[in-house]
Design a protein around this motif. Structure first.
Motif, PDB file in Angstrom:
ATOM      1  N   ILE A  66       0.849  -1.188   0.000  1.00 48.26           N
ATOM      2  CA  ILE A  66       0.000   0.000   0.000  1.00 48.26           C
ATOM      3  C   ILE A  66       0.885   1.239   0.000  1.00 48.26           C
ATOM      4  O   ILE A  66       1.857   1.323   0.763  1.00 48.26           O
ATOM      5  CB  ILE A  66      -0.946   0.009   1.213  1.00 48.26           C
ATOM      6  CG1 ILE A  66      -1.953  -1.150   1.101  1.00 48.26           C
ATOM      7  CG2 ILE A  66      -1.680   1.338   1.327  1.00 48.26           C
ATOM      8  CD1 ILE A  66      -2.888  -1.270   2.285  1.00 48.26           C
ATOM      9  N   VAL A  68       1.034   5.353   0.518  1.00 55.08           N
ATOM     10  CA  VAL A  68       0.378   6.529   1.087  1.00 55.08           C
ATOM     11  C   VAL A  68       1.257   7.736   0.818  1.00 55.08           C
ATOM     12  O   VAL A  68       2.387   7.821   1.329  1.00 55.08           O
ATOM     13  CB  VAL A  68       0.132   6.363   2.600  1.00 55.08           C
ATOM     14  CG1 VAL A  68      -0.504   7.627   3.179  1.00 55.08           C
ATOM     15  CG2 VAL A  68      -0.746   5.151   2.877  1.00 55.08           C
ATOM     16  N   ILE A  80      -6.074  -4.063   9.067  1.00 57.49           N
ATOM     17  CA  ILE A  80      -6.770  -2.908   8.500  1.00 57.49           C
ATOM     18  C   ILE A  80      -8.194  -2.874   9.050  1.00 57.49           C
ATOM     19  O   ILE A  80      -8.965  -3.815   8.879  1.00 57.49           O
ATOM     20  CB  ILE A  80      -6.775  -2.973   6.968  1.00 57.49           C
ATOM     21  CG1 ILE A  80      -5.326  -3.008   6.454  1.00 57.49           C
ATOM     22  CG2 ILE A  80      -7.515  -1.778   6.380  1.00 57.49           C
ATOM     23  CD1 ILE A  80      -5.216  -3.153   4.955  1.00 57.49           C
ATOM     24  N   GLN A  85     -10.552  -0.368   2.874  1.00 53.08           N
ATOM     25  CA  GLN A  85      -9.123  -0.099   2.723  1.00 53.08           C
ATOM     26  C   GLN A  85      -8.309  -1.366   2.513  1.00 53.08           C
ATOM     27  O   GLN A  85      -7.096  -1.280   2.312  1.00 53.08           O
ATOM     28  CB  GLN A  85      -8.604   0.636   3.965  1.00 53.08           C
ATOM     29  CG  GLN A  85      -9.212   2.012   4.164  1.00 53.08           C
ATOM     30  CD  GLN A  85      -8.770   2.668   5.461  1.00 53.08           C
ATOM     31  OE1 GLN A  85      -8.254   2.016   6.364  1.00 53.08           O
ATOM     32  NE2 GLN A  85      -8.977   3.974   5.562  1.00 53.08           N
ATOM     33  N   ARG A  86      -8.934  -2.526   2.562  1.00 53.89           N
ATOM     34  CA  ARG A  86      -8.200  -3.787   2.392  1.00 53.89           C
ATOM     35  C   ARG A  86      -7.974  -4.077   0.915  1.00 53.89           C
ATOM     36  O   ARG A  86      -8.582  -4.974   0.327  1.00 53.89           O
ATOM     37  CB  ARG A  86      -8.965  -4.938   3.054  1.00 53.89           C
ATOM     38  CG  ARG A  86      -8.985  -4.879   4.568  1.00 53.89           C
ATOM     39  CD  ARG A  86      -9.651  -6.094   5.155  1.00 53.89           C
ATOM     40  NE  ARG A  86      -9.901  -5.901   6.576  1.00 53.89           N
ATOM     41  CZ  ARG A  86     -10.978  -6.326   7.208  1.00 53.89           C
ATOM     42  NH1 ARG A  86     -11.932  -6.976   6.535  1.00 53.89           N
ATOM     43  NH2 ARG A  86     -11.127  -6.119   8.497  1.00 53.89           N
ATOM     44  N   GLN A  91      -3.493   4.788  -1.458  1.00 58.46           N
ATOM     45  CA  GLN A  91      -4.603   5.209  -0.616  1.00 58.46           C
ATOM     46  C   GLN A  91      -4.223   6.488   0.114  1.00 58.46           C
ATOM     47  O   GLN A  91      -3.041   6.757   0.360  1.00 58.46           O
ATOM     48  CB  GLN A  91      -4.970   4.116   0.383  1.00 58.46           C
ATOM     49  CG  GLN A  91      -5.381   2.794  -0.256  1.00 58.46           C
ATOM     50  CD  GLN A  91      -6.088   1.872   0.710  1.00 58.46           C
ATOM     51  OE1 GLN A  91      -6.923   2.295   1.492  1.00 58.46           O
ATOM     52  NE2 GLN A  91      -5.755   0.593   0.653  1.00 58.46           N
ATOM     53  N   ARG A  93      -5.195   7.254   3.248  1.00 59.49           N
ATOM     54  CA  ARG A  93      -4.885   6.907   4.619  1.00 59.49           C
ATOM     55  C   ARG A  93      -5.290   5.467   4.869  1.00 59.49           C
ATOM     56  O   ARG A  93      -6.123   4.914   4.144  1.00 59.49           O
ATOM     57  CB  ARG A  93      -5.585   7.825   5.622  1.00 59.49           C
ATOM     58  CG  ARG A  93      -7.094   7.802   5.557  1.00 59.49           C
ATOM     59  CD  ARG A  93      -7.698   8.665   6.633  1.00 59.49           C
ATOM     60  NE  ARG A  93      -7.618   8.049   7.953  1.00 59.49           N
ATOM     61  CZ  ARG A  93      -7.871   8.695   9.087  1.00 59.49           C
ATOM     62  NH1 ARG A  93      -8.165   9.981   9.065  1.00 59.49           N
ATOM     63  NH2 ARG A  93      -7.804   8.071  10.255  1.00 59.49           N
ATOM     64  N   VAL A  94      -4.688   4.885   5.900  1.00 55.61           N
ATOM     65  CA  VAL A  94      -5.012   3.518   6.288  1.00 55.61           C
ATOM     66  C   VAL A  94      -5.134   3.498   7.809  1.00 55.61           C
ATOM     67  O   VAL A  94      -4.258   4.009   8.520  1.00 55.61           O
ATOM     68  CB  VAL A  94      -3.933   2.507   5.829  1.00 55.61           C
ATOM     69  CG1 VAL A  94      -4.392   1.086   6.106  1.00 55.61           C
ATOM     70  CG2 VAL A  94      -3.621   2.675   4.355  1.00 55.61           C
ATOM     71  N   ASP A  95      -6.226   2.911   8.310  1.00 55.19           N
ATOM     72  CA  ASP A  95      -6.462   2.806   9.746  1.00 55.19           C
ATOM     73  C   ASP A  95      -6.223   1.367  10.186  1.00 55.19           C
ATOM     74  O   ASP A  95      -6.834   0.435   9.637  1.00 55.19           O
ATOM     75  CB  ASP A  95      -7.888   3.240  10.077  1.00 55.19           C
ATOM     76  CG  ASP A  95      -8.147   4.684   9.681  1.00 55.19           C
ATOM     77  OD1 ASP A  95      -7.569   5.582  10.323  1.00 55.19           O
ATOM     78  OD2 ASP A  95      -8.912   4.918   8.721  1.00 55.19           O
ATOM     79  N   LEU A  96      -5.363   1.199  11.183  1.00 51.68           N
ATOM     80  CA  LEU A  96      -4.892  -0.123  11.574  1.00 51.68           C
ATOM     81  C   LEU A  96      -5.111  -0.366  13.060  1.00 51.68           C
ATOM     82  O   LEU A  96      -5.266   0.572  13.851  1.00 51.68           O
ATOM     83  CB  LEU A  96      -3.400  -0.276  11.256  1.00 51.68           C
ATOM     84  CG  LEU A  96      -2.934   0.177   9.870  1.00 51.68           C
ATOM     85  CD1 LEU A  96      -1.415   0.163   9.793  1.00 51.68           C
ATOM     86  CD2 LEU A  96      -3.534  -0.714   8.802  1.00 51.68           C
ATOM     87  N   THR A 127      -2.722   5.006  12.584  1.00 54.76           N
ATOM     88  CA  THR A 127      -3.188   5.615  11.341  1.00 54.76           C
ATOM     89  C   THR A 127      -1.979   6.062  10.529  1.00 54.76           C
ATOM     90  O   THR A 127      -1.065   6.698  11.070  1.00 54.76           O
ATOM     91  CB  THR A 127      -4.101   6.828  11.607  1.00 54.76           C
ATOM     92  OG1 THR A 127      -5.264   6.399  12.310  1.00 54.76           O
ATOM     93  CG2 THR A 127      -4.531   7.482  10.300  1.00 54.76           C
ATOM     94  N   SER A 129      -1.181   8.319   7.179  1.00 51.85           N
ATOM     95  CA  SER A 129      -1.828   9.274   6.277  1.00 51.85           C
ATOM     96  C   SER A 129      -0.796  10.246   5.722  1.00 51.85           C
ATOM     97  O   SER A 129       0.338  10.326   6.203  1.00 51.85           O
ATOM     98  CB  SER A 129      -2.928  10.052   7.024  1.00 51.85           C
ATOM     99  OG  SER A 129      -2.368  10.781   8.099  1.00 51.85           O
TER     100      SER A 129
END
Length: 245
Positions: A66, A68, A80, A85-86, A91, A93-96, A127, A129
């Motif tokens: 991924i 960012v 994720i 977002q998977r 992307q 942002r990605v929230d983990l 996160t 981003s």
């Protein structure tokens, strides 16, 4: 002798025929209009036509590449939080979420129950981003935060330096806590625990990674072993970066 003049009717003038438009010219705008209607109808039909959804990635699939804001990460799908977002690729942002302290993705079939205390929380939320217009954490510490900090300064039992923010500032009710020997390596901004015990104090750890920002959120009580927290955060960053270190 009188000559009789006979009145002869003039020859009729031939009528001028106007130019006729070629028939093909009249059909041209009609054909263009029809083509536009057909194209619009085809687009609407394409949008509304039912299609089978693409198969979702399984959470035990290999880490996803991924990107960012131009920075590459390798992220396990199970970590994720948002299903949308998977997917690999670029992307915003990605929230983990990761289990603590193992830093493994949680089992999605197991839902966390309500935490009775901060020590019962076994997850860290992360996160990634784009950094946008924000300054790097250390530069904020040196140039922005001093405007809002209280003049008092203290040392926590575990050896960190603590400075509270003044009331009436954007950071009211928070403290900046850092390793005085190396603030750039470990520095967090934490909310305070409620006196009634109903609200758990939380800390934000921020790290600028090229053109992306990583923000980790965890309970303030974990700072009692902040050196382990610092080491595990560095391990987590290395895991997410993978071969892109």
């Amino acid at each position: 002798m009188t000559m009789a003049h006979t009145h002869q009717a003039p020859y009729p003038r031939p009528k001028r025929r106007g130019r006729r438009r070629p028939r093909g010219t009249l059909w041209l705008p009609i054909a263009l209009f029809a083509a536009g209607v057909i194209a619009a109808g085809s687009w609407v039909a394409y949008i509304l036509w039912p299609r089978w959804p693409a198969a979702d990635l399984t959470v035990d699939a290999p880490s996803l590449p991924i990107t960012v804001n131009g920075v590459n990460f390798n992220i396990p799908p199970a970590a994720i939080r948002n299903k949308v977002q998977r997917k690999p690729g670029t992307q915003e942002r990605v929230d983990l979420v990761f289990l603590w302290p193992s830093l493994t993705p949680p089992d999605p079939a197991v839902k966390p129950g309500p935490a009775a205390s901060s020590h019962a929380i076994d997850r860290i939320f992360v996160t990634v981003s784009a950094y946008g217009n924000t300054l790097p954490p250390l530069e904020r510490f040196n140039t922005i935060y001093p405007r809002y900090l209280d003049s008092s300064l203290s040392t926590t039992p575990d050896g960190l330096t603590l400075r509270p923010f003044r009331k009436g500032t954007p950071y009211q009710g928070e403290d900046i806590i850092y390793d005085d020997r190396n603030p750039g390596r470990f520095m967090v901004r934490c909310t305070q625990d409620a006196a009634t015990g109903t609200t758990i104090g939380m800390c934000l750890f921020e790290r600028r990674i090229e053109q992306a920002d990583l923000t980790a959120r965890f309970p303030r009580a974990w700072l009692s072993d902040w050196s382990t927290v610092s080491e595990r955060l560095e391990t987590l960053i290395r895991q997410l970066r993978g071969s892109h270190r």
